[in-house]
Design a protein around this motif. Sequence first.
Motif, PDB file in Angstrom:
ATOM      1  N   ASP A 252     -17.092 -97.679 -16.867  1.00 23.54           N
ATOM      2  CA  ASP A 252     -16.983 -96.856 -18.067  1.00 23.54           C
ATOM      3  C   ASP A 252     -17.222 -95.377 -17.758  1.00 23.54           C
ATOM      4  O   ASP A 252     -17.004 -94.515 -18.611  1.00 23.54           O
ATOM      5  N   GLY A 253     -17.693 -95.088 -16.545  1.00 22.45           N
ATOM      6  CA  GLY A 253     -17.941 -93.719 -16.127  1.00 22.45           C
ATOM      7  C   GLY A 253     -18.217 -93.693 -14.639  1.00 22.45           C
ATOM      8  O   GLY A 253     -18.534 -94.719 -14.036  1.00 22.45           O
TER       9      GLY A 253
ATOM     10  N   LYS B 170     -12.908 -91.199 -20.191  1.00 14.38           N
ATOM     11  CA  LYS B 170     -14.185 -91.585 -19.574  1.00 14.38           C
ATOM     12  C   LYS B 170     -14.801 -90.397 -18.821  1.00 14.38           C
ATOM     13  O   LYS B 170     -14.095 -89.516 -18.355  1.00 14.38           O
TER      14      LYS B 170
ATOM     15  N   MET C 162     -23.282 -97.970 -20.717  1.00 14.60           N
ATOM     16  CA  MET C 162     -22.103 -97.851 -19.856  1.00 14.60           C
ATOM     17  C   MET C 162     -22.316 -98.572 -18.525  1.00 14.60           C
ATOM     18  O   MET C 162     -23.440 -98.682 -18.051  1.00 14.60           O
ATOM     19  N   ARG C 163     -21.217 -99.026 -17.969  1.00 19.88           N
ATOM     20  CA  ARG C 163     -21.211 -99.490 -16.578  1.00 19.88           C
ATOM     21  C   ARG C 163     -20.745 -98.303 -15.741  1.00 19.88           C
ATOM     22  O   ARG C 163     -19.614 -97.821 -15.908  1.00 19.88           O
TER      23      ARG C 163
ATOM     24  N   HIS D 164     -28.055 -98.029 -18.871  1.00 22.50           N
ATOM     25  CA  HIS D 164     -26.759 -98.203 -18.226  1.00 22.50           C
ATOM     26  C   HIS D 164     -26.879 -99.170 -17.050  1.00 22.50           C
ATOM     27  O   HIS D 164     -27.935 -99.256 -16.396  1.00 22.50           O
TER      28      HIS D 164
ATOM     29  N   THR E 297      -8.133 -91.833 -20.033  1.00 25.09           N
ATOM     30  CA  THR E 297      -9.126 -92.779 -20.547  1.00 25.09           C
ATOM     31  C   THR E 297     -10.210 -92.115 -21.381  1.00 25.09           C
ATOM     32  O   THR E 297     -10.895 -92.788 -22.160  1.00 25.09           O
TER      33      THR E 297
ATOM     34  N   GLU F   2     -12.969-100.596 -13.199  1.00 23.42           N
ATOM     35  CA  GLU F   2     -13.931-101.531 -13.777  1.00 23.42           C
ATOM     36  C   GLU F   2     -15.037-100.817 -14.556  1.00 23.42           C
ATOM     37  O   GLU F   2     -15.790-101.463 -15.289  1.00 23.42           O
TER      38      GLU F   2
END
Length: 298
Positions: free
Chosen positions: A66-67, A106, A1-2, A25, A104, A64
Motif C-alpha cells: 500500500d506504500g 499510493k 498500510m502494508r 502498519h 495508484t 503487493e
Amino acid sequence: MRVFVTGASGHIASAVIPELRSAGHSVLGLARSERSAAAVRALGAEVRRGDLDDLEGLSAAVREADGVIHLAFKNEEMRSGDLGGAAAADLRAIETMGAALQGTGKPFVGTNGLLGLMLAGFRGRLAEQDVWPGGPRIDAENRVIALAEQGVRTSVVRLPPTVHGHGRHGFASGLIAIAQATGVAGYLGDGTNRWPATGTRDVGRLYLRALESAPAGSRLHAVAEEGIALRDIAAAIARRLGVPAAPVAPEDAGRHFGFLAAFVGLDAPASSRRTRALLGWEPAHCGLIADLLQEEEN
C-alpha cells in the motif's frame, strides 16, 4: 498500510520499521542475505529476499504493498569509489518501482543525502525548495518527485551525513574508524565547514509522517542541527578515543580520509523549517556532539 521497505536491515530502517509497526502498519522488508533477513525479522517485519538489481522482484513487492519507503543504496560500491554505478542502480530501481505505482495514488518515500547536492555544486544554506538539475543521486530524487505527476504521492527525505544513534553516526562513524586507524581525529583545512545532524529515532518519525501525510512532490529535510563544524566533530572524536585532533592538508585528504575525502571538506548547512511546519515534526534526540561524548563517558 502494508509498507514495502528497501534497505530494511540498515541503520535508518532500524528506526523506521519500529515507527511503522507502532503506528499499526505491517512491513515487508527487502533483504539481500540471510543475515540481513534475520535482522529484518527481529524488527517484526516480513522478509522479501532480493536486492536493487532484482527489478522483477521489486516490481512484484511494490504491487503487493500500500506504500513504499526506499532506503536502500549500494553503499559498498560508493565506498569503493563507484558512486556513479551505485547511483545508476538506484535510479533503475526507482524507475521500476515508480512504474508499478503509477496511477495508484499510493505513497512512495524516497531518500537522498544532503551532501550530494553540495558535491554536485550547490552552495549556501540548503532549504527544502532548493533543487539541482542533476548529479549522483540527484537524478533519482528528481525522478521520485516527478512521479507525483503520474498519480503517485511521492516525497523525498534528504538525510544529513551524520544520522546518529544506536551506536552509529553516519559519516561520522567513518571519521571515528579513520581516527582509530591513524591515531588522529582529522578535519580538512581549518575545519570550519559544517555538517547537519539528526538523531536516528527522529529520522524514523519523519519517514512515518512522510508516508502517512506528506503532500505529493514534497522534499523534506531530516535536520535537527543545521550545521556543526567539522573541527568540533573531530574534537569530540578525539576526546572519545583519546587521540589528538589535527588538520589534514588538502593534498593529503585522499590518503587520510579515503572515500570520505570527497565529502569531508563540504560546507552543508541546511534548514528544516518547511518540513517542521508541513508535518509538525520536531526532533527530540540529543545533539551529535552530546551523543558522541555520552558514549565516551560510558
